[in-house]
Design an enzyme around this catalytic site. Sequence first.
Site, PDB file in Angstrom:
ATOM      1  N   GLY A 172       0.831  -1.205   0.000  1.00  9.64           N
ATOM      2  CA  GLY A 172       0.000   0.000   0.000  1.00  9.64           C
ATOM      3  C   GLY A 172       0.866   1.257   0.000  1.00  9.64           C
ATOM      4  O   GLY A 172       0.718   2.129  -0.834  1.00  9.64           O
ATOM      5  N   PHE A 173       1.752   1.339   0.982  1.00 10.44           N
ATOM      6  CA  PHE A 173       2.701   2.458   1.105  1.00 10.44           C
ATOM      7  C   PHE A 173       2.000   3.812   1.213  1.00 10.44           C
ATOM      8  O   PHE A 173       2.593   4.843   0.922  1.00 10.44           O
ATOM      9  CB  PHE A 173       3.701   2.455  -0.061  1.00 10.44           C
ATOM     10  CG  PHE A 173       4.372   1.117  -0.268  1.00 10.44           C
ATOM     11  CD1 PHE A 173       5.268   0.633   0.670  1.00 10.44           C
ATOM     12  CD2 PHE A 173       4.074   0.340  -1.381  1.00 10.44           C
ATOM     13  CE1 PHE A 173       5.859  -0.613   0.503  1.00 10.44           C
ATOM     14  CE2 PHE A 173       4.664  -0.906  -1.547  1.00 10.44           C
ATOM     15  CZ  PHE A 173       5.557  -1.384  -0.605  1.00 10.44           C
TER      16      PHE A 173
ATOM     17  N   GLY B 203       7.722   0.347  10.630  1.00  9.23           N
ATOM     18  CA  GLY B 203       7.604   0.202   9.180  1.00  9.23           C
ATOM     19  C   GLY B 203       7.991   1.440   8.392  1.00  9.23           C
ATOM     20  O   GLY B 203       8.408   1.349   7.246  1.00  9.23           O
ATOM     21  N   GLU B 204       7.823   2.599   8.996  1.00  5.37           N
ATOM     22  CA  GLU B 204       8.192   3.830   8.303  1.00  5.37           C
ATOM     23  C   GLU B 204       9.566   4.326   8.734  1.00  5.37           C
ATOM     24  O   GLU B 204      10.299   4.927   7.954  1.00  5.37           O
ATOM     25  CB  GLU B 204       7.126   4.906   8.533  1.00  5.37           C
ATOM     26  CG  GLU B 204       5.796   4.463   7.953  1.00  5.37           C
ATOM     27  CD  GLU B 204       4.704   5.499   8.013  1.00  5.37           C
ATOM     28  OE1 GLU B 204       3.836   5.481   7.145  1.00  5.37           O
ATOM     29  OE2 GLU B 204       4.697   6.329   8.938  1.00  5.37           O
TER      30      GLU B 204
HETATM   31 MO1  MOS Z   1       1.176   5.373   5.570  1.00  3.22          MO
HETATM   32  S1  MOS Z   1       1.816   6.746   4.194  1.00  3.22           S
HETATM   33  O1  MOS Z   1       0.225   6.364   6.581  1.00  3.22           O
HETATM   34  O2  MOS Z   1       0.402   4.154   4.725  1.00  3.22           O
END
Ligand code: MOS
Length: 725
Positions: free
Chosen positions: A241-242, A691-692
């Site tokens: 998704g990203f 993840g980010e």
């Molecule tokens: Mo993240 S850019 O909030 O999927």
Amino acid sequence: MKFDKPAGENPIDQLKVVSQPHDRIDGPQKTTGTAHYAYEWHEQAPNAAYGYVVGSAIAKGRIAAIETDAAKNAPGVLTVITASNAGALGKGDKNTATLLGGPTIEHYHQAVALVVAETFEQARAAASLVQVTYRRDPGAYSLSDAKPTVKAPPEDTPDKNTGDFEAAFSAAAVTLDATYTTPDQSHMAMEPHASMAVWEGDKVTVWTSNQMIDWCRSDLAKTLKIAPENVRILSPYIGGGFGGKLFLRSDALLAALAARAVKRPVKVMLPRPAIPNNTTHRPATIQHIRIGTDAAGKITAIAHDSWSGNLPGGTPETAVQQTELLYAGANRHTGLRLATLDLPEGNAMRAPGEAPGLMALEIAIDELAEKAGIDPVEFRILNDTQVDPANPERFFSRRQLVECLRTGAEQFGWKDRNPTPGQVQDGRWRVGIGVAAGFRNNLLEKSAARVHLDADGKVTVETDMTDIGTGSYTILAQTAAEMMGVPLEKVAVHLGDSSFPVSAGSGGQWGANTSTAGVYAACIKLREAVAAKLGFDPNQAQFSDGKIISGSRSANIAEAAASGPLSAEDSIEFGDLAKQYQQSTFAGHFVEVGVDSATGEVRVRRMLAVCAAGRILNPKTARSQVIGAMTMGLGAALMEELAVDTRLGYFVNHDMAGYEVPVHADVPEQKVIFLEDTDPISSPMKAKGVGELGLCGVGAAIANAVYNATGVRVRDYPITLDKLL
Ligand code: MOS
């Protein structure tokens, strides 16, 4: 369950299942093709028709005429949906541009028609017969042209000022004043946007690929002007998704409209070349950074202004976020400026704000360290803060940036780095090493779940949480297994269905901590129900090996469900703790690059990320998240750029042939180290998001390594070889 005081010791702390490196429980379904993605629910709708989206061929203006008869008469065509026959549509909260355009056109490839036919090929063939006559209006497509016209910040994101930046900056012993740019970027999830809609009476079910089930349901209901109870969203498997699938997009809306019109199921997929212009992207930024230090290298003044563009009603890229919190300094300024551009909608992409913000800030820090004559690792440590610099009363819940940098320097062999650029040669390669800090806030959202226990002792988890490839299925199963004292194999997890309790969803790296905390809360209730049924005191009882145990007494928990399954539902809600403490995640990124002396080609040789991101719920899936993010950071540094046609207003390279992303051969060695960072302030899970974080800072570490290798300071991403020659 309200979470408003620091978590004490709780059943998760046993770490019998949680924090163990379990394989993904959904791995076998995914690798054998039995996990169904949005476009693959063939058995649910064997008679599905197919829709093909016609995208606008202009960026701004009006449709003067749209001729659909030829398409309607083409073989297999059932109908053609346009804004003029779709009925009255509302607008969701999360979309900036209208998902079905016409007569007004707001951006290139905005959907203007959906051709519905018996087969995909027939729909596609007929789509080429739709004749649209446009009246083009002049639009604004260049951020650098628009920049001087934007003076004031958007109303809801005012500038932030602490102390007197201008005075402190003019008095500083060492100063840096530089401008950096990041380009528009596309999420490029492997699975395209796709949906299938089926109506039964006035109720619609949509199988789709969406990160945020509840946002999708509510916005589809608003757009269709029907009650949310009449919308069911299913998105159990998602091929990435990203941030590109946070919102309702045209595929889901058009599938629903078409299925209603032709009275049978309809599938709509956005072909790859439609995605970058039809959906959202990470907006380009121009970032102006000024930092001053005293003679000892301590930051006394720091300012970061960022310009980005968006459609009318859109929001700015919040690229100054990390600059508010990453380094100390008494005098500070951050500001966002938003230009109106008629490009497709800009919106969240993995680590919105911090990802592009750190690409600029962490080059600036490297430049300033060099000017101050201080090693860049030591410079960052010297300027660390343990409090919110704008509000010194407010502490970070935990903050191990210094430890990340020290551990990384040690593990990467930083002491052997030659600080003078362009000195290290390895055959035809010039070799350089770079560092950057990583930072991403830890966001908290309410998250609910339901758990069941059946007579076989099996535990089932239900929540509308999604797994976008991150490992949600596995960590939710681990949480329930730990809480109920059963092996992982005894837990089934069902996700991505709007008929389940509303979770925090997958966004902003909040999903892991909040959705597991929701399952924790539901399991606390299920434990109470089991205890009550079997005559135990829930506060004394332990759950282990499928049993409830208190002193010398024990019973199989399955007995509690002998006369029917036991169920419990609860949510985690975050109270004042979230306001009292600043919650963030930290990383140290280290990169070695080789730059071809003749061609300027950059090859990354080694990457290391040291992360402090709360308790790691599954080191295997967490590592996968981080190495994936590091790879994405490599793309951002060296390859990724949506090229803007500033005359016609669209992204030219709108497919994977022209929009380059890294492949395996671009990433020879990646290491990830997680520091022990159990954080009782974040949730009962004591976890945060990762993840980010893995993406935040990587691009700058590569840019700094390229500088160390070559002596060429590139401030405009991506760092393509032409900029090094
Ligand atoms: Mo993240 S850019 O909030 O999927």
